[in-house]
Scaffold this motif. Structure first.
Motif, PDB file in Angstrom:
ATOM      1  N   ASP A 126       0.821  -1.220   0.000  1.00 20.06           N
ATOM      2  CA  ASP A 126       0.000   0.000   0.000  1.00 20.06           C
ATOM      3  C   ASP A 126       0.851   1.265   0.000  1.00 20.06           C
ATOM      4  OD1 ASP A 126      -2.290  -1.477  -0.042  1.00 20.06           O
ATOM      5  OD2 ASP A 126      -2.661  -1.376   2.112  1.00 20.06           O
ATOM      6  N   ASP A 128       1.985   2.985  -3.387  1.00 22.10           N
ATOM      7  CA  ASP A 128       1.015   3.524  -4.337  1.00 22.10           C
ATOM      8  C   ASP A 128       1.412   4.896  -4.877  1.00 22.10           C
ATOM      9  OD1 ASP A 128      -1.359   3.708  -5.821  1.00 22.10           O
ATOM     10  OD2 ASP A 128      -2.367   4.755  -4.198  1.00 22.10           O
ATOM     11  N   THR A 155      -1.950  -2.514  -5.701  1.00 18.74           N
ATOM     12  CA  THR A 155      -1.323  -2.661  -4.383  1.00 18.74           C
ATOM     13  C   THR A 155      -1.831  -3.929  -3.715  1.00 18.74           C
ATOM     14  OG1 THR A 155      -3.060  -1.309  -3.343  1.00 18.74           O
ATOM     15  CG2 THR A 155      -1.070  -0.168  -4.064  1.00 18.74           C
ATOM     16  N   VAL A 164       8.706  -4.418  -5.129  1.00 19.18           N
ATOM     17  CA  VAL A 164       7.589  -4.311  -6.063  1.00 19.18           C
ATOM     18  C   VAL A 164       7.803  -5.294  -7.204  1.00 19.18           C
ATOM     19  CG1 VAL A 164       7.031  -1.924  -5.491  1.00 19.18           C
ATOM     20  CG2 VAL A 164       8.723  -2.404  -7.267  1.00 19.18           C
TER      21      VAL A 164
END
Length: 208
Positions: free
Chosen positions: A140, A143, A161, A170
């Motif tokens: 999260d 983002d 996310t 990521v």
């Protein structure tokens, strides 16, 4: 009456004056017009000597226009706090049937300054199920920071996310529509725009 022409009979013709209604109507209209012009001229004289300033003030108030405030140029807003490519660890996952695509992409990202994590096939939930260029997946917190930076390298990718992810890495999951990363010059320009300070809006005031 004597002479050649005589009036006979027991009644005599009545002599009436010619009616002058048309002339009276014309005189009435002329008088009304003259009175109207006289009244209009009187109002104009009153406006000149008494109400001209008030009318001008009212007109000026109605014609106020917004104008930019005078003074120095506004200071730019602070730059967006985003991580540098060297602070981002990317897992490159291949969801297509094209062999070696994940490794080629990982090598190119490494040249552009990104850290490389896992390089492998995509998990079952994504494998051969992505029609687009790819998916960028992160926690999260990524983002508005990590994912936009990685997105400069693959503009057509979808950013998602995962609230369950505990680490800061990521994923770049390659889809069937993938045709390569953005050109280095384009990616650098997009990254510079992402981190560049933006000018604050100019205050506006009204002037009359």
């Amino acid at each position: 009456m004597g002479g050649k022409y005589r009036i006979t009979g027991g009644k005599y013709p009545r002599m009436r004056p010619v009616r002058r209604r048309g002339r009276l109507a014309f005189l009435s209209v002329a008088c009304a017009t003259a009175l109207g012009l006289l009244g209009w001229g009187t109002l104009q004289l009153i406006d000149v000597f008494t109400g001209g300033d008030q009318a001008s003030a009212a007109s000026g108030a109605a014609d106020c226009r917004p104008a930019r405030a005078a003074g120095p140029s506004p200071s730019p807003s602070p730059a967006v706090a985003v991580p540098k490519p060297g602070q981002i660890t990317v897992n490159v996952l291949n969801a297509t049937t094209r062999s070696g695509l994940a490794q080629q992409t990982a090598d190119e990202l490494k040249k552009r300054g990104f850290r490389i994590g896992e390089v492998t096939n995509a998990p079952e939930e994504f494998d051969k199920k992505l029609d687009g260029a790819g998916v960028l997946l992160g926690p999260d917190a990524a983002d508005k920071a990590t994912l936009p930076v990685l997105g400069t390298q693959l503009p057509g990718a979808e950013a998602r996310t995962d609230a369950a992810r505990e680490d800061a890495t990521v994923d770049l999951i390659i889809g069937d529509g993938f045709k390569g990363l953005a050109r280095p010059a384009d990616a650098d320009a997009a990254l510079a725009e992402l981190t560049a300070p933006r000018p604050a809006p100019t205050p506006v005031k009204k002037e009359c």
